[in-house]
Design a protein around this motif. Structure first.
Motif, short mmCIF file in Angstrom:
data_model
loop_
_atom_site.label_atom_id
_atom_site.label_comp_id
_atom_site.label_asym_id
_atom_site.label_seq_id
_atom_site.Cartn_x
_atom_site.Cartn_y
_atom_site.Cartn_z
N VAL A 91 20.49 -64.32 11.26
CA VAL A 91 19.86 -64.34 9.94
C VAL A 91 20.78 -63.69 8.91
O VAL A 91 20.96 -64.23 7.81
N VAL A 92 21.37 -62.56 9.25
CA VAL A 92 22.27 -61.89 8.31
C VAL A 92 23.46 -62.79 8.00
O VAL A 92 23.92 -62.85 6.86
N GLN A 117 17.17 -60.01 18.31
CA GLN A 117 17.91 -61.16 18.82
C GLN A 117 18.26 -62.14 17.70
O GLN A 117 19.30 -62.77 17.72
N LYS A 118 17.38 -62.25 16.72
CA LYS A 118 17.59 -63.18 15.61
C LYS A 118 18.32 -62.54 14.44
O LYS A 118 18.77 -63.25 13.54
N ASN A 169 25.70 -53.87 16.69
CA ASN A 169 25.71 -54.87 15.62
C ASN A 169 24.31 -55.44 15.38
O ASN A 169 23.91 -55.67 14.24
N GLN A 170 23.56 -55.66 16.45
CA GLN A 170 22.18 -56.14 16.30
C GLN A 170 21.32 -55.11 15.57
O GLN A 170 20.53 -55.47 14.69
N ASN A 171 21.48 -53.84 15.92
CA ASN A 171 20.72 -52.79 15.25
C ASN A 171 21.09 -52.70 13.77
O ASN A 171 20.21 -52.54 12.92
N SER A 215 9.45 -65.52 11.74
CA SER A 215 9.19 -64.61 12.87
C SER A 215 10.36 -63.68 13.15
O SER A 215 10.61 -63.30 14.30
N VAL A 216 11.07 -63.30 12.10
CA VAL A 216 12.13 -62.29 12.26
C VAL A 216 11.51 -60.91 12.07
O VAL A 216 11.81 -59.99 12.83
#
Length: 96
Positions: A11-12, A6-7, A66-68, A92-93
């Protein structure tokens, strides 16, 4: 290495430790997913409700992929850069 997916996209998008081409790729696919949903809703006004449903399904598939991908970019960068890994663990990523 477990990563909070989710994060991961956020982050990217904002991390300078991740190479620019990878940040651009994630942002581009995020834009394409949004446009698929918007285009489906707009087209639904002219052709039928099922286009909005198709746009939603397409957006969901692209967003999950995209999340993966973003999570994989974080894992790859964390393996190469211990400072980045420590930062992601504090945020906490990276969960384990």
């Amino acid at each position: 290495m477990q990563i909070d997916k989710q994060k991961s996209v956020a982050v990217v998008g904002r991390s300078a430790a991740i190479p620019r081409p990878k940040r651009v790729a994630v942002a581009l696919w995020q834009l394409i997913a949004s446009l698929a949903l918007i285009g489906g809703v707009i087209y639904a006004f002219f052709a039928g409700w099922y286009w909005a449903l198709l746009g939603f399904i397409t957006m969901f598939i692209i967003a999950k992929a995209n999340q993966n991908t973003a999570a994989n970019f974080i894992a790859e960068t964390a393996r190469e850069n211990p400072v980045f890994e420590a930062e992601m663990r504090r945020a906490s990523v990276i969960l384990d």
